[in-house]
Write an enzyme that holds these catalytic residues in place. Structure first.
Site, PDB file in Angstrom:
ATOM      1  N   THR A 107       0.925  -1.316  -0.184  1.00 22.76           N
ATOM      2  CA  THR A 107      -0.168  -0.019   0.077  1.00 22.76           C
ATOM      3  C   THR A 107       0.909   1.291  -0.013  1.00 22.76           C
ATOM      4  OG1 THR A 107      -1.909  -1.138   1.008  1.00 22.76           O
ATOM      5  CG2 THR A 107      -1.805   1.176   1.350  1.00 22.76           C
ATOM      6  N   GLY A 146       2.776  -2.811   8.294  1.00 24.43           N
ATOM      7  CA  GLY A 146       2.981  -3.129   9.767  1.00 24.43           C
ATOM      8  C   GLY A 146       4.416  -3.417   9.785  1.00 24.43           C
ATOM      9  N   GLU A 389      -6.149  -5.735   4.421  1.00 23.96           N
ATOM     10  CA  GLU A 389      -6.212  -7.018   3.287  1.00 23.96           C
ATOM     11  C   GLU A 389      -7.613  -6.851   2.199  1.00 23.96           C
ATOM     12  OE1 GLU A 389      -3.654  -8.530   4.274  1.00 23.96           O
ATOM     13  OE2 GLU A 389      -3.548  -8.897   2.154  1.00 23.96           O
TER      14      GLU A 389
HETATM   15  C1  LIG Z   1      -3.440 -12.954  11.513  1.00 25.10           C
HETATM   16  C2  LIG Z   1      -3.943 -11.777  10.613  1.00 25.10           C
HETATM   17  C3  LIG Z   1      -3.076 -10.701  10.338  1.00 25.10           C
HETATM   18  C4  LIG Z   1      -3.697  -9.587   9.520  1.00 25.10           C
HETATM   19  C5  LIG Z   1      -2.806  -8.380   9.359  1.00 25.10           C
HETATM   20  C6  LIG Z   1      -3.182  -7.421   8.219  1.00 25.10           C
HETATM   21  C7  LIG Z   1      -2.139  -6.543   7.934  1.00 25.10           C
HETATM   22  C8  LIG Z   1      -2.642  -5.625   6.738  1.00 25.10           C
HETATM   23  C9  LIG Z   1      -2.264  -6.051   5.485  1.00 25.10           C
HETATM   24  C10 LIG Z   1      -2.644  -5.454   4.165  1.00 25.10           C
HETATM   25  O1  LIG Z   1      -3.546  -4.697   4.316  1.00 25.10           O
HETATM   26  S1  LIG Z   1      -1.723  -5.898   2.953  1.00 25.10           S
HETATM   27  C11 LIG Z   1      -2.397  -4.957   1.566  1.00 25.10           C
HETATM   28  C12 LIG Z   1      -3.776  -5.642   1.218  1.00 25.10           C
HETATM   29  N1  LIG Z   1      -4.024  -4.766   0.019  1.00 25.10           N
HETATM   30  C13 LIG Z   1      -5.313  -5.363  -0.821  1.00 25.10           C
HETATM   31  O2  LIG Z   1      -5.879  -6.370  -0.296  1.00 25.10           O
HETATM   32  C14 LIG Z   1      -5.622  -4.598  -1.889  1.00 25.10           C
HETATM   33  C15 LIG Z   1      -6.717  -4.748  -2.582  1.00 25.10           C
HETATM   34  N2  LIG Z   1      -6.841  -4.741  -3.984  1.00 25.10           N
HETATM   35  C16 LIG Z   1      -6.681  -6.011  -4.679  1.00 25.10           C
HETATM   36  O3  LIG Z   1      -6.455  -7.032  -4.242  1.00 25.10           O
HETATM   37  C17 LIG Z   1      -6.844  -5.703  -6.215  1.00 25.10           C
HETATM   38  O4  LIG Z   1      -6.513  -4.349  -6.567  1.00 25.10           O
HETATM   39  C18 LIG Z   1      -8.014  -5.808  -6.881  1.00 25.10           C
HETATM   40  C19 LIG Z   1      -9.258  -5.096  -6.019  1.00 25.10           C
HETATM   41  C20 LIG Z   1      -8.468  -7.474  -6.610  1.00 25.10           C
HETATM   42  C21 LIG Z   1      -8.214  -5.638  -8.384  1.00 25.10           C
HETATM   43  O5  LIG Z   1      -7.234  -6.347  -8.717  1.00 25.10           O
HETATM   44  P1  LIG Z   1      -6.934  -5.994 -10.301  1.00 25.10           P
HETATM   45  O6  LIG Z   1      -6.458  -4.746 -10.375  1.00 25.10           O
HETATM   46  O7  LIG Z   1      -5.924  -6.908 -10.763  1.00 25.10           O
HETATM   47  O8  LIG Z   1      -8.072  -6.295 -11.103  1.00 25.10           O
HETATM   48  P2  LIG Z   1      -9.100  -7.301 -11.527  1.00 25.10           P
HETATM   49  O9  LIG Z   1      -9.446  -7.112 -12.905  1.00 25.10           O
HETATM   50  O10 LIG Z   1     -10.321  -7.067 -10.460  1.00 25.10           O
HETATM   51  O11 LIG Z   1      -8.580  -8.673 -11.285  1.00 25.10           O
HETATM   52  C22 LIG Z   1      -7.937  -9.311 -12.275  1.00 25.10           C
HETATM   53  C23 LIG Z   1      -7.947 -10.854 -11.970  1.00 25.10           C
HETATM   54  O12 LIG Z   1      -7.374 -11.156 -10.820  1.00 25.10           O
HETATM   55  C24 LIG Z   1      -7.921 -11.902 -10.115  1.00 25.10           C
HETATM   56  N3  LIG Z   1      -7.608 -11.578  -8.674  1.00 25.10           N
HETATM   57  C25 LIG Z   1      -7.654 -10.464  -8.032  1.00 25.10           C
HETATM   58  N4  LIG Z   1      -7.206 -10.662  -6.935  1.00 25.10           N
HETATM   59  C26 LIG Z   1      -6.762 -11.930  -6.738  1.00 25.10           C
HETATM   60  C27 LIG Z   1      -6.194 -12.675  -5.796  1.00 25.10           C
HETATM   61  N5  LIG Z   1      -5.886 -12.051  -4.387  1.00 25.10           N
HETATM   62  N6  LIG Z   1      -5.961 -13.919  -5.741  1.00 25.10           N
HETATM   63  C28 LIG Z   1      -6.358 -14.515  -6.943  1.00 25.10           C
HETATM   64  N7  LIG Z   1      -6.728 -13.845  -8.125  1.00 25.10           N
HETATM   65  C29 LIG Z   1      -6.947 -12.602  -8.092  1.00 25.10           C
HETATM   66  C30 LIG Z   1      -9.553 -11.436 -10.437  1.00 25.10           C
HETATM   67  O13 LIG Z   1     -10.532 -12.326  -9.922  1.00 25.10           O
HETATM   68  C31 LIG Z   1      -9.346 -11.316 -11.883  1.00 25.10           C
HETATM   69  O14 LIG Z   1      -9.412 -12.801 -12.425  1.00 25.10           O
HETATM   70  P3  LIG Z   1     -10.250 -13.012 -13.662  1.00 25.10           P
HETATM   71  O15 LIG Z   1     -11.682 -12.395 -13.759  1.00 25.10           O
HETATM   72  O16 LIG Z   1      -9.376 -11.964 -14.836  1.00 25.10           O
HETATM   73  O17 LIG Z   1     -10.112 -14.349 -14.146  1.00 25.10           O
HETATM   74  C1  FAD Z   2      -4.285  -1.164  10.521  1.00 20.44           C
HETATM   75  C2  FAD Z   2      -3.603  -1.257   9.208  1.00 20.44           C
HETATM   76  C3  FAD Z   2      -2.762  -2.212   8.666  1.00 20.44           C
HETATM   77  C4  FAD Z   2      -2.298  -2.256   7.445  1.00 20.44           C
HETATM   78  N1  FAD Z   2      -1.246  -2.957   7.157  1.00 20.44           N
HETATM   79  C5  FAD Z   2      -0.849  -3.116   5.794  1.00 20.44           C
HETATM   80  C6  FAD Z   2       0.253  -3.951   5.707  1.00 20.44           C
HETATM   81  O1  FAD Z   2       0.850  -4.493   6.537  1.00 20.44           O
HETATM   82  N2  FAD Z   2       0.748  -3.887   4.082  1.00 20.44           N
HETATM   83  C7  FAD Z   2       0.128  -3.214   3.170  1.00 20.44           C
HETATM   84  O2  FAD Z   2       0.714  -3.180   2.097  1.00 20.44           O
HETATM   85  N3  FAD Z   2      -1.110  -2.387   3.476  1.00 20.44           N
HETATM   86  C8  FAD Z   2      -1.443  -2.317   4.532  1.00 20.44           C
HETATM   87  N4  FAD Z   2      -2.516  -1.497   5.011  1.00 20.44           N
HETATM   88  C9  FAD Z   2      -3.275  -0.769   3.914  1.00 20.44           C
HETATM   89  C10 FAD Z   2      -4.397  -1.718   3.641  1.00 20.44           C
HETATM   90  O3  FAD Z   2      -4.311  -2.703   3.171  1.00 20.44           O
HETATM   91  C11 FAD Z   2      -5.444  -0.533   3.011  1.00 20.44           C
HETATM   92  O4  FAD Z   2      -5.950   0.742   3.655  1.00 20.44           O
HETATM   93  C12 FAD Z   2      -6.691  -1.304   2.318  1.00 20.44           C
HETATM   94  O5  FAD Z   2      -6.215  -1.914   1.353  1.00 20.44           O
HETATM   95  C13 FAD Z   2      -7.628  -0.169   1.843  1.00 20.44           C
HETATM   96  O6  FAD Z   2      -7.285   0.298   0.616  1.00 20.44           O
HETATM   97  P1  FAD Z   2      -7.147   2.226   0.769  1.00 20.44           P
HETATM   98  O7  FAD Z   2      -6.493   2.508   2.055  1.00 20.44           O
HETATM   99  O8  FAD Z   2      -6.642   2.746  -0.630  1.00 20.44           O
HETATM  100  O9  FAD Z   2      -8.643   2.457   0.768  1.00 20.44           O
HETATM  101  P2  FAD Z   2      -9.439   3.224  -0.568  1.00 20.44           P
HETATM  102  O10 FAD Z   2      -9.454   2.335  -1.750  1.00 20.44           O
HETATM  103  O11 FAD Z   2      -8.928   4.351  -1.002  1.00 20.44           O
HETATM  104  O12 FAD Z   2     -10.941   3.303   0.138  1.00 20.44           O
HETATM  105  C14 FAD Z   2     -11.728   4.500   0.107  1.00 20.44           C
HETATM  106  C15 FAD Z   2     -13.051   4.302  -0.183  1.00 20.44           C
HETATM  107  O13 FAD Z   2     -13.025   4.161  -1.653  1.00 20.44           O
HETATM  108  C16 FAD Z   2     -13.936   2.781  -2.008  1.00 20.44           C
HETATM  109  N5  FAD Z   2     -13.538   2.429  -3.217  1.00 20.44           N
HETATM  110  C17 FAD Z   2     -12.137   2.040  -3.565  1.00 20.44           C
HETATM  111  N6  FAD Z   2     -12.068   1.390  -4.753  1.00 20.44           N
HETATM  112  C18 FAD Z   2     -13.409   1.095  -5.059  1.00 20.44           C
HETATM  113  C19 FAD Z   2     -13.993   0.570  -6.147  1.00 20.44           C
HETATM  114  N7  FAD Z   2     -13.169   0.096  -7.119  1.00 20.44           N
HETATM  115  N8  FAD Z   2     -15.264   0.339  -6.342  1.00 20.44           N
HETATM  116  C20 FAD Z   2     -16.059   0.972  -5.106  1.00 20.44           C
HETATM  117  N9  FAD Z   2     -15.609   1.557  -4.190  1.00 20.44           N
HETATM  118  C21 FAD Z   2     -14.425   1.587  -3.962  1.00 20.44           C
HETATM  119  C22 FAD Z   2     -13.778   2.128  -0.604  1.00 20.44           C
HETATM  120  O14 FAD Z   2     -14.741   1.003  -0.612  1.00 20.44           O
HETATM  121  C23 FAD Z   2     -13.789   3.159   0.429  1.00 20.44           C
HETATM  122  O15 FAD Z   2     -15.081   3.316   0.852  1.00 20.44           O
HETATM  123  C24 FAD Z   2      -3.167  -1.603   6.657  1.00 20.44           C
HETATM  124  C25 FAD Z   2      -4.252  -0.549   6.739  1.00 20.44           C
HETATM  125  C26 FAD Z   2      -4.585  -0.682   8.121  1.00 20.44           C
HETATM  126  C27 FAD Z   2      -5.726   0.283   8.417  1.00 20.44           C
END
Ligand SMILES: CCCCCCC/C=C/C(=O)SCCNC(=O)CCNC(=O)[C@H](O)C(C)(C)COP(=O)(O)OP(=O)(O)OC[C@H]1O[C@@H](n2cnc3c(N)ncnc32)[C@H](O)[C@@H]1OP(=O)(O)O
Ligand code: FAD
Length: 632
Positions: A107, A146, A389
């Site tokens: 992110t 994190g 996530e």
């Molecule tokens: C003990 C627990 C500890 C918890 C700690 C948590 C700490 C926090 C960590 C974090 O937050 S890490 C960062 C997390 N960030 C995200 O999750 C980002 C979210 N965004 C996305 O995943 C992608 O941008 C999206 C929204 C899925 C869009 O993907 P993309 O831009 O590639 O376009 P699409 O056209 O939607 O997808 C294309 C294609 O890919 C498939 N796909 C998407 N994601 C996945 C996946 N994770 N695994 C497998 N396949 C995936 C999707 O289904 C599409 O497939 P097709 O339809 O083209 O076949």
């Molecule tokens: C406690 C914490 C720990 C984290 N740890 C990690 C980490 O270890 N590593 C890491 O990489 N990231 C980490 N993150 C980041 C986290 O993964 C992102 O904040 C999360 O994926 C959401 O993305 P964003 O912040 O860009 O939200 P945004 O996508 O900007 O969300 C803002 C608003 O826009 C809306 N929106 C966005 N896209 C769309 C769409 N396509 N359609 C409709 N609505 C949409 C959302 O629903 C939301 O209401 C952490 C976040 C937190 C809060």
């Protein structure tokens, strides 16, 4: 419910793991305490030959209030999923022995959801056989990962791979951030903590600026794609395999949600059993608030959700293990299914528990607003789950995208995945199974109602999308005009999954457990199903899965269920087998002495360590004595 942690006594014998003292800690103290805890648990693991599962359960017993959560839950799993065997042989031993401390840096300040738009670049330099990493502008800096702020020596940085003038999309790169000698940031690295959060302040979520940081070509984690010495990009698996770590963490979040709602429902139910307030008969004895129908209506959903999420986690863990084993053998056939399922269920589970935890907090009255009740802290600690996530809305939309593909296959007479097999049914052949009141006591009948509602929601939004496209709307406008319905369809599918897992799990348990236990679990499963229909009655009516007569019967049966659950409510939370030090709540102790524990906690309040507060000498004394105040 939870695998009883046989080492609980060892863990909680140590003051370090007794949680009463955390109140009043500064961020630095919380941060240090968390690191100390993880390393001490690691020592206990060695001293007592604990398994990795024991280690993981110990972390859960401490509600993840430990250090290195991302190192353990993302950095190491990412190496396992994204690195080649040679890279694993190099990096895993270092990470598992804590010789390097890692984070998962994806992110950015400007982008978290939209991975395609991430701005960090890794440009291949064939002259030196290196990648040059840079965060080109303010919005590009990594932000949130994190442990990034003060702890991580290394990061798996997700960056756009640039070779020549071509962008090959997001790929993972191992980047060292700090010296292993003095922990100072390396040249080109600007790193720090992003500041205090609503909760989880023991975690140093950080920012990272990369100013032309050079890493060797072999630092690109190359299981799914690699760059040759002469600059050719070779993809060996779908580039979505690089998203694999997020799928695993979404599964872990379902269990995290289960753990938090168990804590919340235990606190609310135990406290409601000891709290007496008011009476229904004039002059009569004060009632246990747990006997008020409204109190049961407020907190039994969290009890049912605890069991529902437990069964769903168990089911999804099995589904994930099958999919992951195939994916690691290069067979991505189940990748779409496991991604679609876990995206939706992570969102549904975290939405469910954040709502029900607030109901648990409110049900504790004024004491629910005290930190010593812990139910509020638990809610604060759980809030990030709706965002991390993958923001929940975006995750529901990923699930909906999967469902649209599945219903298209079903309508074309093709095979569909097991979790969506109901889409093959003829939606018009449905007859509501509840044709008289007593039919509402059959969970299998309720399951049919959930199935019809989900099928109808998915079919309806698919039809509307098709209509919009045929009316001339372009794809993105048609999609944007139906996002709310897509989210609704995903939620309907996820709620069906929870109900199906609950019904099937209880049915399987019935074959081995006592009839008494089976009857209690059947009752809870029935209640979960009835309550789910009542809270989404509009959608169930709209889908014609039920009519108004059925809704009337279902609402009546739901209220009867409350009374049926009441005698077993405390036993059902005791069955979580959670140590007082895990729950940490003055209101939820096993001994039920809530008032005594509240008063003990108040006495520990730092402000009470002196009778006269320092402010008296600064401001109050002259005020009270009527003397003129000095200029403030
Ligand atoms: C003990 C627990 C500890 C918890 C700690 C948590 C700490 C926090 C960590 C974090 O937050 S890490 C960062 C997390 N960030 C995200 O999750 C980002 C979210 N965004 C996305 O995943 C992608 O941008 C999206 C929204 C899925 C869009 O993907 P993309 O831009 O590639 O376009 P699409 O056209 O939607 O997808 C294309 C294609 O890919 C498939 N796909 C998407 N994601 C996945 C996946 N994770 N695994 C497998 N396949 C995936 C999707 O289904 C599409 O497939 P097709 O339809 O083209 O076949
Ligand atoms: C406690 C914490 C720990 C984290 N740890 C990690 C980490 O270890 N590593 C890491 O990489 N990231 C980490 N993150 C980041 C986290 O993964 C992102 O904040 C999360 O994926 C959401 O993305 P964003 O912040 O860009 O939200 P945004 O996508 O900007 O969300 C803002 C608003 O826009 C809306 N929106 C966005 N896209 C769309 C769409 N396509 N359609 C409709 N609505 C949409 C959302 O629903 C939301 O209401 C952490 C976040 C937190 C809060």
């Amino acid at each position: 419910m939870q695998k009883t942690f046989k080492n609980e006594k060892i863990l909680f014998a140590e003051p370090l793991f007794q949680c009463d003292g955390l109140a009043g800690f500064t961020r630095s103290e919380l941060y240090e305490n968390a690191i100390h805890r993880t390393l001490r648990i690691n020592q206990l693991k060695k001293e007592h030959n604990w398994t990795q599962e024991d280690f993981d359960i110990a972390i859960r017993c401490l509600n993840y209030e430990v250090g290195f959560v991302i190192h353990l839950s993302m950095f190491i799993p990412a190496i396992e999923r994204l690195a080649t065997d040679d890279q694993k042989a190099k990096w895993l031993p270092l990470a598992e022995s804590y010789r390097i401390l890692g984070t998962y840096a994806q992110t950015e300040l400007g982008h978290g959801t939209n991975l395609m738009a991430l701005e960090t670049t890794a440009t291949f330099d064939p002259r030196t056989d290196e990648f040059v990493l840079r965060t080109p502008q303010l919005s590009s800096m990594k932000w949130w990962p994190g442990s990034l702020g003060k702890t991580a020596t290394h990061a798996i940085v997700l960056a756009q791979l640039i070779i020549g003038n071509k962008n090959y999309g997001m790929n993972p790169f191992m980047v060292q951030l700090r010296s292993l000698e003095d922990h100072m940031p390396l040249p080109g690295i600007i790193v720090g903590d992003i500041g205090a959060k609503l909760g989880a302040n023991s975690n140093d979520n950080g920012f990272l600026i990369l100013n032309d940081v050079r890493i060797p070509r072999e630092n690109m984690l190359a299981r799914n794609s690699k760059v040759t010495k002469d600059g050719r990009y070779i993809q060996t698996s779908t580039n979505k395999a690089n998203y694999a770590t997020m799928v695993l963490v979404r599964l872990s979040i379902i269990r995290w949600a289960e753990d938090t709602i168990k804590n919340g429902s235990l606190i609310a139910i135990r406290y409601s059993a000891v709290r007496r307030q008011s009476s229904l008969q004039a002059g009569g004895p004060e009632m246990q608030v747990l006997d008020y129908q409204t109190q049961q209506y407020k907190i039994f959903p969290s009890l049912a959700a605890s069991y529902a999420l437990f069964f769903t986690y168990e089911a999804m863990m099995k589904e994930y293990e099958i999919a992951y084993a195939q994916i690691m053998r290069g067979n991505n056939q189940l990748l779409g299914q496991i991604h679609g399922q876990l995206s939706g269920l992570k969102a549904f589970a975290s939405d469910l528990v954040t709502y029900e935890l607030e109901m648990c907090r409110r049900s504790c009255g004024g004491h629910g607003y005290l930190k010593a009740s812990v139910v509020g802290e638990t809610l604060l600690h759980t809030l990030p789950l709706v965002t991390v996530e993958g923001d929940n809305t975006v995750m529901y939309l990923q699930c909906a995208r999967y469902l649209l593909k599945q219903i298209a296959k079903a309508l074309a007479g093709q095979d569909v995945d097991e979790p969506t097999s109901y889409l093959k049914k003829d939606i018009l052949s449905y007859t509501c199974p509840v044709q008289k009141g007593e039919h509402c006591t059959n969970p299998n009948y309720l399951l049919k109602i959930y199935t019809q509602r989900a099928h109808s929601a998915i079919a309806s939004v698919a039809r509307q999308l098709q209509f919009d496209l045929e009316s001339g709307k372009d794809q993105s406008s048609a999609f944007n005009n139906n996002l709310v319905s897509l989210v609704q369809a995903a939620k309907a599918h996820c709620q069906l999954c929870l109900m199906k897992n609950f019904v099937e799990s209880v049915s399987a348990l019935e074959r081995t457990c006592s009839e008494n236990l089976a009857s209690v679990l059947r009752q809870l499963c029935l209640y979960f199903g009835l309550h789910g229909i009542v809270t989404a009655s509009g959608e169930f009516l709209e889908s014609e899965a039920i009519g108004l007569q059925q809704l009337e019967w279902i609402k009546a049966e739901e209220l009867k269920s409350l009374a049926a659950i009441r005698p077993n409510a405390v036993a059902l939370v005791d069955a979580f087998d959670l140590h007082d030090q895990t729950v940490m709540s003055a209101l939820g102790r096993y001994d039920g002495n809530a008032y005594q524990h509240l008063f003990e906690a108040a006495k520990r309040e730092p402000m009470n360590q002196t009778q006269v507060p320092p402010a008296y000498y600064k401001y109050l004394r002259d005020l009270i004595k009527g003397q003129p105040l000095a200029k403030l």
